[in-house]
Design a protein around this motif. Structure first.
Motif, PDB file in Angstrom:
ATOM      1  N   GLN A  62     -15.681 -12.167 -10.716  1.00  0.00           N
ATOM      2  CA  GLN A  62     -16.000 -12.688 -12.037  1.00  0.00           C
ATOM      3  C   GLN A  62     -14.810 -12.433 -12.957  1.00  0.00           C
ATOM      4  OE1 GLN A  62     -19.657 -10.869 -13.302  1.00  0.00           O
ATOM      5  NE2 GLN A  62     -20.914 -12.300 -12.148  1.00  0.00           N
ATOM      6  N   VAL A  63     -14.292 -13.511 -13.525  1.00  0.00           N
ATOM      7  CA  VAL A  63     -13.098 -13.405 -14.358  1.00  0.00           C
ATOM      8  C   VAL A  63     -13.403 -12.617 -15.630  1.00  0.00           C
ATOM      9  CG1 VAL A  63     -11.365 -14.694 -15.656  1.00  0.00           C
ATOM     10  CG2 VAL A  63     -12.184 -15.567 -13.457  1.00  0.00           C
ATOM     11  N   GLN A  64     -12.547 -11.654 -15.925  1.00  0.00           N
ATOM     12  CA  GLN A  64     -12.669 -10.865 -17.143  1.00  0.00           C
ATOM     13  C   GLN A  64     -11.425 -11.073 -17.999  1.00  0.00           C
ATOM     14  OE1 GLN A  64     -13.579  -6.752 -16.334  1.00  0.00           O
ATOM     15  NE2 GLN A  64     -14.910  -7.250 -14.616  1.00  0.00           N
ATOM     16  N   VAL A  65     -11.545 -10.766 -19.284  1.00  0.00           N
ATOM     17  CA  VAL A  65     -10.401 -10.839 -20.189  1.00  0.00           C
ATOM     18  C   VAL A  65      -9.940  -9.414 -20.481  1.00  0.00           C
ATOM     19  CG1 VAL A  65      -9.538 -11.601 -22.426  1.00  0.00           C
ATOM     20  CG2 VAL A  65     -11.233 -12.987 -21.217  1.00  0.00           C
ATOM     21  N   LYS A  66      -8.784  -9.062 -19.941  1.00  0.00           N
ATOM     22  CA  LYS A  66      -8.199  -7.748 -20.179  1.00  0.00           C
ATOM     23  C   LYS A  66      -7.265  -7.833 -21.389  1.00  0.00           C
ATOM     24  CE  LYS A  66      -9.986  -6.044 -16.341  1.00  0.00           C
ATOM     25  NZ  LYS A  66     -10.964  -4.932 -16.302  1.00  0.00           N
ATOM     26  N   GLU A  67      -6.974  -6.699 -21.984  1.00  0.00           N
ATOM     27  CA  GLU A  67      -6.156  -6.699 -23.195  1.00  0.00           C
ATOM     28  C   GLU A  67      -4.970  -5.751 -23.069  1.00  0.00           C
ATOM     29  OE1 GLU A  67      -8.187  -5.300 -26.651  1.00  0.00           O
ATOM     30  OE2 GLU A  67      -6.578  -5.859 -28.031  1.00  0.00           O
ATOM     31  N   ILE A  68      -3.822  -6.214 -23.555  1.00  0.00           N
ATOM     32  CA  ILE A  68      -2.684  -5.311 -23.738  1.00  0.00           C
ATOM     33  C   ILE A  68      -2.268  -5.404 -25.204  1.00  0.00           C
ATOM     34  CG2 ILE A  68      -1.879  -5.497 -21.351  1.00  0.00           C
ATOM     35  CD1 ILE A  68       0.350  -7.339 -22.380  1.00  0.00           C
ATOM     36  N   ARG A  69      -1.873  -4.273 -25.769  1.00  0.00           N
ATOM     37  CA  ARG A  69      -1.508  -4.227 -27.183  1.00  0.00           C
ATOM     38  C   ARG A  69      -0.045  -3.833 -27.343  1.00  0.00           C
ATOM     39  NH1 ARG A  69      -6.635  -1.301 -30.271  1.00  0.00           N
ATOM     40  NH2 ARG A  69      -8.251  -2.753 -29.539  1.00  0.00           N
ATOM     41  N   VAL A  70       0.626  -4.538 -28.228  1.00  0.00           N
ATOM     42  CA  VAL A  70       2.016  -4.228 -28.545  1.00  0.00           C
ATOM     43  C   VAL A  70       2.177  -4.263 -30.063  1.00  0.00           C
ATOM     44  CG1 VAL A  70       3.020  -5.039 -26.377  1.00  0.00           C
ATOM     45  CG2 VAL A  70       2.626  -6.667 -28.227  1.00  0.00           C
ATOM     46  N   ARG A  71       3.330  -3.782 -30.512  1.00  0.00           N
ATOM     47  CA  ARG A  71       3.657  -3.785 -31.941  1.00  0.00           C
ATOM     48  C   ARG A  71       4.960  -4.549 -32.139  1.00  0.00           C
ATOM     49  NH1 ARG A  71       2.043   0.753 -34.629  1.00  0.00           N
ATOM     50  NH2 ARG A  71       2.950  -0.247 -36.479  1.00  0.00           N
TER      51      ARG A  71
ATOM     52  N   GLU B 238       7.851 -12.641 -37.696  1.00  0.00           N
ATOM     53  CA  GLU B 238       8.717 -13.203 -36.651  1.00  0.00           C
ATOM     54  C   GLU B 238       9.061 -12.164 -35.584  1.00  0.00           C
ATOM     55  OE1 GLU B 238      11.300 -11.419 -39.759  1.00  0.00           O
ATOM     56  OE2 GLU B 238       9.561 -12.756 -39.770  1.00  0.00           O
ATOM     57  N   GLU B 239       9.094 -10.876 -35.962  1.00  0.00           N
ATOM     58  CA  GLU B 239       9.373  -9.828 -34.980  1.00  0.00           C
ATOM     59  C   GLU B 239       8.213  -9.697 -33.993  1.00  0.00           C
ATOM     60  OE1 GLU B 239      12.057  -7.799 -34.300  1.00  0.00           O
ATOM     61  OE2 GLU B 239      13.027  -9.290 -35.571  1.00  0.00           O
ATOM     62  N   GLY B 240       7.001  -9.811 -34.505  1.00  0.00           N
ATOM     63  CA  GLY B 240       5.835  -9.773 -33.626  1.00  0.00           C
ATOM     64  C   GLY B 240       5.811 -10.965 -32.692  1.00  0.00           C
ATOM     65  N   ARG B 241       6.191 -12.131 -33.204  1.00  0.00           N
ATOM     66  CA  ARG B 241       6.226 -13.338 -32.369  1.00  0.00           C
ATOM     67  C   ARG B 241       7.290 -13.203 -31.280  1.00  0.00           C
ATOM     68  NH1 ARG B 241       4.426 -18.758 -32.328  1.00  0.00           N
ATOM     69  NH2 ARG B 241       5.128 -19.536 -30.309  1.00  0.00           N
ATOM     70  N   ARG B 242       8.408 -12.568 -31.616  1.00  0.00           N
ATOM     71  CA  ARG B 242       9.463 -12.369 -30.623  1.00  0.00           C
ATOM     72  C   ARG B 242       8.962 -11.507 -29.461  1.00  0.00           C
ATOM     73  NH1 ARG B 242      12.484  -8.423 -29.180  1.00  0.00           N
ATOM     74  NH2 ARG B 242      11.757  -7.098 -30.894  1.00  0.00           N
ATOM     75  N   VAL B 243       8.241 -10.426 -29.789  1.00  0.00           N
ATOM     76  CA  VAL B 243       7.702  -9.542 -28.752  1.00  0.00           C
ATOM     77  C   VAL B 243       6.667 -10.288 -27.907  1.00  0.00           C
ATOM     78  CG1 VAL B 243       6.346  -7.457 -28.324  1.00  0.00           C
ATOM     79  CG2 VAL B 243       8.145  -7.437 -30.063  1.00  0.00           C
ATOM     80  N   LEU B 244       5.811 -11.054 -28.575  1.00  0.00           N
ATOM     81  CA  LEU B 244       4.774 -11.810 -27.861  1.00  0.00           C
ATOM     82  C   LEU B 244       5.398 -12.827 -26.905  1.00  0.00           C
ATOM     83  CD1 LEU B 244       1.789 -12.429 -27.456  1.00  0.00           C
ATOM     84  CD2 LEU B 244       1.873 -13.915 -29.453  1.00  0.00           C
ATOM     85  N   ASP B 245       6.414 -13.549 -27.375  1.00  0.00           N
ATOM     86  CA  ASP B 245       7.095 -14.533 -26.526  1.00  0.00           C
ATOM     87  C   ASP B 245       7.785 -13.861 -25.341  1.00  0.00           C
ATOM     88  OD1 ASP B 245       6.285 -16.617 -28.102  1.00  0.00           O
ATOM     89  OD2 ASP B 245       8.153 -16.763 -29.244  1.00  0.00           O
ATOM     90  N   GLU B 246       8.318 -12.669 -25.570  1.00  0.00           N
ATOM     91  CA  GLU B 246       8.994 -11.938 -24.495  1.00  0.00           C
ATOM     92  C   GLU B 246       8.005 -11.572 -23.387  1.00  0.00           C
ATOM     93  OE1 GLU B 246      11.765  -7.916 -23.929  1.00  0.00           O
ATOM     94  OE2 GLU B 246      11.410  -8.754 -25.931  1.00  0.00           O
ATOM     95  N   VAL B 247       6.813 -11.154 -23.776  1.00  0.00           N
ATOM     96  CA  VAL B 247       5.780 -10.805 -22.796  1.00  0.00           C
ATOM     97  C   VAL B 247       5.359 -12.047 -22.006  1.00  0.00           C
ATOM     98  CG1 VAL B 247       3.401 -10.010 -22.499  1.00  0.00           C
ATOM     99  CG2 VAL B 247       4.917  -8.831 -24.100  1.00  0.00           C
ATOM    100  N   ILE B 248       5.107 -13.149 -22.708  1.00  0.00           N
ATOM    101  CA  ILE B 248       4.659 -14.383 -22.046  1.00  0.00           C
ATOM    102  C   ILE B 248       5.723 -14.904 -21.085  1.00  0.00           C
ATOM    103  CG2 ILE B 248       4.076 -16.807 -22.442  1.00  0.00           C
ATOM    104  CD1 ILE B 248       2.695 -15.940 -25.025  1.00  0.00           C
ATOM    105  N   THR B 249       6.988 -14.862 -21.512  1.00  0.00           N
ATOM    106  CA  THR B 249       8.081 -15.338 -20.658  1.00  0.00           C
ATOM    107  C   THR B 249       8.183 -14.507 -19.383  1.00  0.00           C
ATOM    108  OG1 THR B 249       9.333 -16.138 -22.570  1.00  0.00           O
ATOM    109  CG2 THR B 249      10.566 -15.748 -20.541  1.00  0.00           C
TER     110      THR B 249
END
Length: 206
Positions: free
Chosen positions: A120-129, A169-180
């Motif tokens: 059963q698919v679950q949604v896990k979470e990771i948190r960054v700053r 924009e700094e938060g978006r940079r970190v988020l994009d880095e994780v996704i990439t």
């Protein structure tokens, strides 16, 4: 009665039958034929010399990002490692390829298929700053990769505190880095978006 014709037949040879004489159940030239049932050809995963497009984004066997390089160079790196170059995200631009043991990959993929039906698919979470360092990002990415390999979705959550809201924009940079860093195993299900004091995105297994 001439030429042996029956009284009920037309007196001229070769005369076309009248519409009333045509069998309505016999299909004519204008009859609509049922659609031809075509079976869609099974799509195959491109490997090594089957990958014609160049350049490609390459992920190493250890998950390291090797960047966008010519396909010929990527093939050379795969051969040096005695492995294969496998196209894992053909719809990306440029396509994403990974250096791996393709035979082992297919074997493990087949084993996972039977487990997926019960999972059963679950949604896990990771948190960054916004100021999360490179080493911490690598740890978070590894954790997210583990979740995705178990066929769970991952919610990437960037938390903003105090004055950090002035540097979204700094938060978006970190988020994009994780996704990439997860491109070879994940696809974006929910694009990045602000929700109050946090920026979130959801990625799902490929």
């Amino acid at each position: 009665m001439r030429d042996g014709l029956d009284p009920g037949q037309s007196g001229r040879r070769g005369e076309e039958p009248s519409p009333s004489e045509v069998d309505p159940h016999r299909p004519g030239e204008d009859a609509i034929r049922p659609p031809f049932d075509r079976t869609e050809r099974e799509k195959t995963q491109r490997v090594n010399d089957q990958i014609r497009i160049s350049p490609v984004r390459v992920v190493g066997a250890d998950g390291a990002q090797l960047g966008v390089i010519p396909t010929s160079k990527a093939l050379e790196l795969a051969r040096e490692a005695d492995m294969d170059l496998v196209e894992v995200a053909p719809n990306e631009r440029p396509p994403v390829c990974k250096i791996m043991d393709f035979g082992k990959f297919k074997y493990e993929q087949k084993k996972r298929t039977t487990k997926q039906k019960q999972h059963q698919v679950q949604v896990k979470e990771i948190r960054v700053r916004p100021k999360t360092g490179d080493e911490d990002i690598r740890v978070k990415v590894k954790k997210a990769r583990d979740f995705l390999e178990h066929k769970d979705k991952v919610l990437v959550n960037v938390l903003f505190r105090g004055r950090e809201m002035a540097h979204i924009e700094e938060g978006r940079r970190v988020l994009d880095e994780v996704i990439t860093a997860l491109e070879d195993v994940a696809k974006i299900e929910k694009p990045p978006a602000m929700e109050g004091r946090r920026m979130t995105a959801i990625v799902a297994p490929r």
